[in-house]
Write a protein that holds these residues in place. Structure first.
Motif, PDB file in Angstrom:
ATOM      1  N   LYS A  69       1.959   9.349  -5.831  1.00 56.63           N
ATOM      2  CA  LYS A  69       2.332  10.804  -5.586  1.00 56.63           C
ATOM      3  C   LYS A  69       3.666  11.015  -6.511  1.00 56.63           C
ATOM      4  O   LYS A  69       3.522  12.273  -7.040  1.00 56.63           O
ATOM      5  N   ASP A 123       1.141   4.074  -3.096  1.00 56.02           N
ATOM      6  CA  ASP A 123       0.829   5.478  -2.623  1.00 56.02           C
ATOM      7  C   ASP A 123       1.919   6.385  -3.101  1.00 56.02           C
ATOM      8  O   ASP A 123       1.754   7.533  -3.672  1.00 56.02           O
ATOM      9  N   LYS A 131       0.858  -1.308   0.074  1.00 56.70           N
ATOM     10  CA  LYS A 131      -0.098  -0.158  -0.055  1.00 56.70           C
ATOM     11  C   LYS A 131       0.595   1.269   0.008  1.00 56.70           C
ATOM     12  O   LYS A 131       0.399   1.977  -0.744  1.00 56.70           O
ATOM     13  N   THR A 132       1.886   1.473   0.938  1.00 55.94           N
ATOM     14  CA  THR A 132       2.980   2.464   0.837  1.00 55.94           C
ATOM     15  C   THR A 132       3.553   2.561  -0.294  1.00 55.94           C
ATOM     16  O   THR A 132       3.686   3.880  -0.967  1.00 55.94           O
ATOM     17  N   ARG A 139      -3.753   5.457  -8.679  1.00 54.69           N
ATOM     18  CA  ARG A 139      -3.495   4.506  -7.672  1.00 54.69           C
ATOM     19  C   ARG A 139      -3.711   3.133  -8.619  1.00 54.69           C
ATOM     20  O   ARG A 139      -3.062   2.168  -8.462  1.00 54.69           O
TER      21      ARG A 139
END
Length: 93
Positions: A12, A8, A4-5, A18
């Motif tokens: 960004k 993300d 997930k990190t 996503r």
């Protein structure tokens, strides 16, 4: 860093959605898997090389029972980082 990190952060940094990042990661995973199954190596510039290697069959000993087991041959995927990636890690970039 968990998945997930990673998604993300890439979303960004690249300024894309996503869902696009997830599909790109899934696509890369599929291509690496297919090429690995065909024993083809994949080289990604400034990142590294994924190289499938064939492990021969071997005899292993079960530590608890002492029984000898025959471990069948298998294909394993190894990763060799590029010199550029090694240098970035050393410099803390």
């Amino acid at each position: 860093m968990d998945n997930k990190t990673l998604v993300d952060t890439l979303s960004k940094n690249l300024d894309i959605s996503r869902d696009t990042v997830i599909s790109l990661i899934d696509g890369l995973s599929a291509v690496v898997g297919e090429c690995g199954a065909e024993l083809d190596s994949i080289s990604i510039p400034a990142f590294g090389t994924f190289e499938p290697r064939k492990r021969m069959e071997r005899v292993a000993v079960h530590p608890a029972s002492g029984k000898r087991l025959l471990v069948p041959p298998k294909i394993v995927l190894s990763f060799k980082p590029s010199p550029v990636l090694k240098q970035r890690i050393r410099n803390g970039e």
